[in-house]
Design an enzyme around this catalytic site. Structure first.
Site, PDB file in Angstrom:
ATOM      1  N   GLY A 264       0.651   4.206   1.264  1.00 17.88           N
ATOM      2  CA  GLY A 264       0.631   5.156   2.364  1.00 17.88           C
ATOM      3  C   GLY A 264      -0.517   6.139   2.254  1.00 17.88           C
ATOM      4  N   GLY A 265      -1.255   6.101   1.127  1.00 18.57           N
ATOM      5  CA  GLY A 265      -2.347   7.034   0.916  1.00 18.57           C
ATOM      6  C   GLY A 265      -3.461   6.914   1.943  1.00 18.57           C
TER       7      GLY A 265
ATOM      8  N   ASP B  13      -7.896  -7.161   0.188  1.00 15.28           N
ATOM      9  CA  ASP B  13      -7.096  -7.254   1.406  1.00 15.28           C
ATOM     10  C   ASP B  13      -7.917  -6.685   2.543  1.00 15.28           C
ATOM     11  OD1 ASP B  13      -5.757  -4.521   2.687  1.00 15.28           O
ATOM     12  OD2 ASP B  13      -6.493  -4.261   0.629  1.00 15.28           O
TER      13      ASP B  13
ATOM     14  N   ASP C 202       0.856  -1.176   0.000  1.00 21.50           N
ATOM     15  CA  ASP C 202       0.000   0.000   0.000  1.00 21.50           C
ATOM     16  C   ASP C 202       0.899   1.235   0.000  1.00 21.50           C
ATOM     17  OD1 ASP C 202      -1.967   1.853   0.307  1.00 21.50           O
ATOM     18  OD2 ASP C 202      -2.670   1.157   2.250  1.00 21.50           O
TER      19      ASP C 202
ATOM     20  N   GLN D 260     -10.650   6.689  -7.616  1.00 23.38           N
ATOM     21  CA  GLN D 260     -11.297   7.393  -6.516  1.00 23.38           C
ATOM     22  C   GLN D 260     -12.576   8.053  -7.011  1.00 23.38           C
ATOM     23  OE1 GLN D 260     -10.733   7.281  -3.375  1.00 23.38           O
ATOM     24  NE2 GLN D 260      -8.612   6.631  -3.087  1.00 23.38           N
TER      25      GLN D 260
ATOM     26  N   CYS E  12     -13.580 -27.348   8.740  1.00 21.40           N
ATOM     27  CA  CYS E  12     -12.313 -26.649   8.504  1.00 21.40           C
ATOM     28  C   CYS E  12     -11.134 -27.587   8.751  1.00 21.40           C
ATOM     29  CB  CYS E  12     -12.221 -25.429   9.425  1.00 21.40           C
ATOM     30  SG  CYS E  12     -10.700 -24.473   9.216  1.00 21.40           S
TER      31      CYS E  12
ATOM     32  N   CYS F 129      -7.920 -26.521   9.271  1.00 16.51           N
ATOM     33  CA  CYS F 129      -6.777 -25.856   9.908  1.00 16.51           C
ATOM     34  C   CYS F 129      -6.389 -26.569  11.209  1.00 16.51           C
ATOM     35  CB  CYS F 129      -7.102 -24.388  10.182  1.00 16.51           C
ATOM     36  SG  CYS F 129      -8.116 -24.092  11.648  1.00 16.51           S
TER      37      CYS F 129
END
Length: 375
Positions: free
Chosen positions: A94-95, A266, A92, A189, A304, A306
Site C-alpha cells: 500500500g506504500g 511486476d 504490495d 529507498q 508467438c 498464444c
C-alpha cells in the site's frame, strides 16, 4: 512445510539465475509477476494466466482492504482460494498508493490516514496494519510498508522519506508473523541518491529480510537514470536473497535491469496495454487501432504460441478493438502476458548458457526494428 528460500543457481555477468521456494510453489527467476491488483488479473482467467508460464502474481493491500475487505477474504479462505489462484502471491503493502494518493492522505510517524477513492471514508494504514492485512490475505511474499517519494523531489525530502521508511521497515519486521514458506521483503529507498540508497540498504540488512525490493524507481526519472541507480543499488543488496524491482516495466527495462542483477519484476503495462490496443512483439510495440491492420490476415506475431496469435488475424483484432468488444482486451492481454513470460524464459535460458550479453544485444537490435511492413 518448506521454508521460504532463495537459491542462486548461476550468473552471467551481472545477470542472475535463481529459484524462490515458498508456501504455494516455486518461482524461477528472473521472473515477471502479472498484476492482479483487486484479486483479478484484468481480462484473464487465473488458469489462462498460468498457461502463459506465470508462476506468481501480485495483489494490492490498499485496494483489497477497501474492497472487499481483508477480513472478508480471510473468512472465505484467503486470497488464493478467493481468486482461484493456487500459486504464489506477492502483495504490495500500500506504500505506493501513499504516494499516488497524496491529495487524499495525511502522513505522520505512525502511518497514513487517507480517504478512500471509492466512497470517501477515512482509513488508517500503519506498518502493523499492513502486516495484519497481508497476513489475512495469506500472501506468500509480504512487502514492508514504506513511503515512496515522487520524482523529482528535493534530496532532503527523499532523505526524510527514506529514514521514515526504514523505521517503518523495523516495525513491519516486528509485526510480521513468521511461519514456514512465507517471506517478508524489505524495500530499499533513497531516490537516485547513492548515499541514501546505501544508508537504506545498511538499515535493511541490519533488520534482516527474506528478500530485498528496490522501490522509488520508475516514477518519472527516465530509463537512463533508473539504470544508473540500479548500477550501484543492486551491489549494496545481499547476493543470497532475491532482488525485486517494483513497478517495472517495459521489455527494454526488464532486460536492462536483469543485466544489473535484478531477479523479480511486476508492472501493469502488459495488462493495461492489452486494454488500450497496444501489443508487445519481438519487433517492438504494435498499435491495433491503426487502419493498416484492417485487411491484414497475418498473426500479430508469428513467433508467438498464444491463442491470439494462433487463432486470430490482425484484421480481426483491429475490428474488435474498433468495435469496443470485450474480447479485444482479453486477446491482447493474453498475448502481452505470453510475450512477457516468453521473454523471461528466454532470459533464463541465456543466463544458463552463458550467452546473456549476446541475447541482450540481439534483443535490442530486434526490438528496435519496428513492426513488420504492411501488406
Amino acid at each position: 512445510m518448506t521454508d521460504f528460500s532463495f537459491e542462486l543457481l548461476g550468473a552471467d555477468g551481472g545477470a542472475r539465475r535463481g529459484r524462490v521456494t515458498c508456501a504455494h510453489g516455486v518461482i524461477q527467476t528472473p521472473a515477471f509477476m502479472p498484476v492482479g491488483t483487486a484479486a483479478t488479473v484484468k481480462a484473464m482467467l487465473p488458469e489462462n494466466v498460468a498457461a502463459t508460464g506465470a508462476e506468481i502474481i501480485l495483489g494490492n493491500t490498499y485496494h483489497l482492504m477497501l474492497r472487499p475487505g481483508a477480513e472478508r477474504i480471510a473468512r472465505l479462505g484467503g486470497l488464493h482460494a478467493f481468486m482461484n489462484w493456487p500459486g504464489p502471491i506477492l502483495t504490495d503493502s500500500g506504500g505506493y498508493q501513499v504516494m499516488s494518493l497524496s491529495e487524499l492522505r495525511k502522513l505522520d510517524e505512525n502511518g497514513v490516514t487517507f480517504r478512500s477513492h471509492i466512497d470517501g471514508s477515512y482509513h488508517t494504514l500503519t506498518p502493523e496494519r499492513s502486516m495484519e492485512i497481508q497476513h489475512q490475505l495469506g500472501s506468500d511474499i509480504t512487502m514492508c510498508f514504506d513511503e515512496c517519494p515522487p520524482y523529482p523531489s528535493e534530496k532532503a525530502d527523499v532523505a526524510r522519506a527514506t529514514q521514515l521508511s526504514m523505521r517503518w521497515a523495523a516495525r513491519s519486521r516486528a509485526a510480521f508473523v513468521n511461519r514456514p514458506g512465507y517471506g517478508l521483503f524489505g524495500i530499499n529507498q533513497g531516490g537516485v541518491h547513492e548515499d541514501l540508497r546505501e544508508q537504506s540498504a545498511q538499515a535493511l540488512k541490519e533488520i534482516g529480510f527474506d528478500g530485498y525490493a528496490i522501490g522509488g524507481l520508475a516514477v518519472g526519472e527516465g530509463r537512463a537514470l533508473m539504470f544508473s541507480t540500479l548500477d550501484f543499488t543492486t551491489l549494496m543488496l545481499p547476493t543470497d536473497k532475491p532482488r525485486y524491482l517494483m513497478g517495472v516495466g517495459k521489455p527494454e527495462d526488464l532486460v536492462g535491469a536483469v543485466a544489473r542483477g535484478v531477479d523479480m519484476f511486476d508492472c501493469v503495462l502488459p495488462t493495461r496495454s492489452g486494454r488500450t490496443a497496444q501489443a508487445f512483439t519481438r519487433r517492438g510495440p504494435v498499435n491495433l487501432k491503426n487502419a493498416r491492420h484492417g485487411d491484414d490476415p497475418r498473426p500479430l506475431d508469428d513467433h508467438c504460441s498464444c491463442p491470439t496469435c494462433r487463432n486470430y488475424s490482425r484484421a480481426y483484432l483491429n475490428h474488435v478493438v474498433k468495435a469496443g468488444e470485450i474480447i479485444a482486451a482479453m486477446l491482447l492481454t493474453w498475448h502481452n502476458l505470453q510475450y512477457y513470460q516468453d521473454l523471461m524464459a528466454d532470459i533464463r535460458r541465456a543466463i544458463e548458457s552463458g550467452t546473456f550479453a549476446a541475447f541482450e544485444a540481439d534483443f535490442q537490435s530486434q526490438y528496435g526494428q519496428g513492426d513488420i511492413a504492411p501488406l
